[in-house]
Design a protein around this motif. Structure first.
Motif, PDB file in Angstrom:
ATOM      1  N   LYS A  54       0.844  -1.202   0.000  1.00  0.00           N
ATOM      2  CA  LYS A  54       0.000   0.000   0.000  1.00  0.00           C
ATOM      3  C   LYS A  54       0.884   1.260   0.000  1.00  0.00           C
ATOM      4  N   LEU A  55       1.968   1.235   0.789  1.00  0.00           N
ATOM      5  CA  LEU A  55       2.880   2.377   0.866  1.00  0.00           C
ATOM      6  C   LEU A  55       3.652   2.555  -0.438  1.00  0.00           C
ATOM      7  N   VAL A  56       4.008   1.453  -1.073  1.00  0.00           N
ATOM      8  CA  VAL A  56       4.678   1.521  -2.374  1.00  0.00           C
ATOM      9  C   VAL A  56       3.751   2.184  -3.396  1.00  0.00           C
ATOM     10  N   THR A  57       2.479   1.816  -3.347  1.00  0.00           N
ATOM     11  CA  THR A  57       1.497   2.393  -4.281  1.00  0.00           C
ATOM     12  C   THR A  57       1.376   3.897  -4.098  1.00  0.00           C
ATOM     13  N   ILE A  58       1.283   4.352  -2.841  1.00  0.00           N
ATOM     14  CA  ILE A  58       1.121   5.805  -2.621  1.00  0.00           C
ATOM     15  C   ILE A  58       2.420   6.539  -2.940  1.00  0.00           C
ATOM     16  N   ARG A  59       3.561   5.891  -2.686  1.00  0.00           N
ATOM     17  CA  ARG A  59       4.837   6.512  -3.064  1.00  0.00           C
ATOM     18  C   ARG A  59       4.883   6.733  -4.567  1.00  0.00           C
ATOM     19  N   HIS A 147      10.056   9.840   1.583  1.00  0.00           N
ATOM     20  CA  HIS A 147       9.902  10.389   2.941  1.00  0.00           C
ATOM     21  C   HIS A 147       8.438  10.427   3.360  1.00  0.00           C
ATOM     22  N   MET A 148       7.571  10.852   2.432  1.00  0.00           N
ATOM     23  CA  MET A 148       6.140  10.922   2.758  1.00  0.00           C
ATOM     24  C   MET A 148       5.555   9.534   2.985  1.00  0.00           C
ATOM     25  N   ALA A 149       5.961   8.576   2.157  1.00  0.00           N
ATOM     26  CA  ALA A 149       5.467   7.201   2.324  1.00  0.00           C
ATOM     27  C   ALA A 149       5.900   6.632   3.670  1.00  0.00           C
ATOM     28  N   GLU A 419      12.432  -0.988  -0.858  1.00  0.00           N
ATOM     29  CA  GLU A 419      12.594  -1.693   0.413  1.00  0.00           C
ATOM     30  C   GLU A 419      12.997  -0.727   1.518  1.00  0.00           C
ATOM     31  N   SER A 420      13.548   0.427   1.131  1.00  0.00           N
ATOM     32  CA  SER A 420      13.912   1.435   2.129  1.00  0.00           C
ATOM     33  C   SER A 420      12.680   1.916   2.895  1.00  0.00           C
ATOM     34  N   ILE A 421      11.515   1.869   2.255  1.00  0.00           N
ATOM     35  CA  ILE A 421      10.273   2.255   2.942  1.00  0.00           C
ATOM     36  C   ILE A 421      10.011   1.305   4.104  1.00  0.00           C
ATOM     37  N   ARG A 422      10.163   0.000   3.847  1.00  0.00           N
ATOM     38  CA  ARG A 422       9.940  -0.998   4.889  1.00  0.00           C
ATOM     39  C   ARG A 422      10.912  -0.769   6.067  1.00  0.00           C
TER      40      ARG A 422
END
Length: 439
Positions: A54-59, A147-149, A419-422
């Motif tokens: 979900k975060l990848v999608t919004i990013r 950063h936002m994600a 993967e940095s988001i995770r």
């Protein structure tokens, strides 16, 4: 005597039993607390994995629809709705298109802020992603979409663990970072009269390996100053080149043979930021050729310089004046001044040590690398928040050499391993929980 001895033995036995009972209760309480904390962090890990796609999608949505500083209207609306859907209190009248989400835990406690910047860059560099910018001349070429994600991910994970939150978390989504304006204006517009964080944290994705976090106490970046020299009469091209070369050479300071302006070397294990003997400490250099122009029969020479030591900054202008005078331009010299000199990011020593210890204990020593130098060229207006609130600013790794992904900000083909988001959501959600629970 026998009765007295028996009485003493009974008292000792009773005391030892009572002590054992007390120790058992304390041990049970400690184990219960530890198990409870482990359970919370396991929940954070599971929740991070659950919302990752979900975060990848919004990013990617942010990446496809970038907005310049001062124009983050759609970005604001998306962030606002996301936070409202999580049940957070949301404020949008904080300055420009900024957003503040407020998450109150079920228990009273500390107040901590997390900051994410929102704006994109005015450029049209080659972008290797399939989800390229749909806006000509505007790109998320610095990683603010990441950063936002991460910020939204931390908000969601902590909202799902609200019962374990001991205090309040403020999520500051800040506009206009690239113009070094947003943080200062949010503060000038009374942000801290609305929210009262005791600590503040933020990050910037950069070219270190994905999965790794980097930090250091005190300055993260070199001090950046733009110097201007004003002279009577116009100089010839030859005079200009000769004078500026002498200024650059006279000011230059770096370890023998090093080139701290070669920013790609920051990830080199032999000379990069993680080596105690890094080339990125104790330097001063001027950034290439001076910009020159004439106006009203006067010559202006301008350039950026980078100095790691604050105590040396005040010595630069007198030194430049002396170089100019010693080279025969004393009667022509009108002024030497700094026309730009933003504050630099300075991490609170105590909080940096605490955060590093927490992250290394929880995720392993290799997760958090200690930096020994200061990065030139870049800076962040997060510095303005740090002037008011003790805070820590981290580098988040975004590169993956095996995938051909190099997260060198403001560069052609800038790309980030998602993967940095995770890593960001998992690690910093746990950090905030631990800091809320600390005395």
């Amino acid at each position: 005597m026998k009765k007295l001895t028996l009485t003493i033995l009974c008292l000792i036995s009773f005391t030892l039993s009572a002590q054992r009972l007390k120790d058992k209760k304390e041990t049970t309480s400690y184990l219960s607390k530890n198990l409870k904390e482990q359970s919370v962090h396991q929940s954070i890990q599971l929740e991070t994995d659950r919302i990752f796609n979900k975060l990848v999608t919004i990013r990617r949505d942010f990446h496809e629809n970038p907005e310049l500083a001062g124009k983050e209207m759609q970005t604001q609306e998306k962030i606002k709705q996301y936070l409202l859907d999580l049940g957070l209190e949301v404020q949008t009248d904080v300055y420009g298109y900024g957003v503040v989400g407020i998450l109150k835990g079920d228990k009273e406690g500390k107040k901590i802020a997390w900051r994410s910047d929102m704006d994109a860059l005015p450029n049209d560099y080659p972008d290797p992603e399939t989800f390229k910018s749909k806006v000509k001349g505007v790109q998320h070429g610095c990683g603010h979409d990441i950063h936002m994600a991460v910020g939204l991910g931390i908000a969601e994970v902590l909202a799902k663990n609200k019962k374990s939150l001991k205090g309040t978390v403020y999520f500051i989504f800040q506009p206009e970072e690239e113009t070094f304006k947003g943080a200062k204006e949010m503060l000038n517009n009374g942000l801290l009269s609305r929210i009262h964080p005791e600590e503040i944290y933020g990050l910037h994705v950069t070219a270190i390996p994905a999965g790794q976090i980097m930090v250091k106490p005190n300055e993260m970046f070199a001090y950046q100053k733009r110097i201007r020299i004003q002279l009577k009469n116009e100089l010839s091209e030859e005079q200009t080149n000769e004078l500026t070369k002498k200024i650059s050479n006279s000011l230059f300071r770096a370890s023998s043979g090093s080139k701290p302006w070669e920013i790609h070397s920051m990830v080199d294990p032999k000379i990069g930021l993680t080596n105690p003997n890094t080339i990125f400490k104790d330097y001063l250099f001027i950034d290439g050729k001076f910009a020159t122009y004439s106006k009203n029969n006067e010559s202006f020479l301008e350039n950026y310089l980078y100095e790691t030591n604050l105590s040396n900054v005040d010595k630069i202008i007198p030194e430049v004046q002396k170089i100019i005078e010693d080279n025969g331009y004393k009667n022509q010299l009108l002024s030497v001044s700094f026309t730009q000199g933003n504050p630099t990011v300075i991490n609170n020593e105590k909080l940096t040590r605490s955060a590093t210890e927490i992250l290394q204990n929880m995720f392993g020593k290799n997760t958090v690398a200690i930096a020994y130098g200061q990065v030139p060229f870049f800076n962040d207006d997060f510095a303005y928040f740090q002037q008011k609130i003790p805070g820590v600013y981290f580098f988040l790794g975004g590169s993956n050499v095996e995938k051909g992904v190099i997260a060198m900000n403001h560069s052609p083909n800038f790309q980030v391993d998602e993967e940095s988001i995770r890593t960001g959501v998992k690690c910093f959600s746990s950090l905030i929980i631990e800091r809320l629970n600390s005395n």
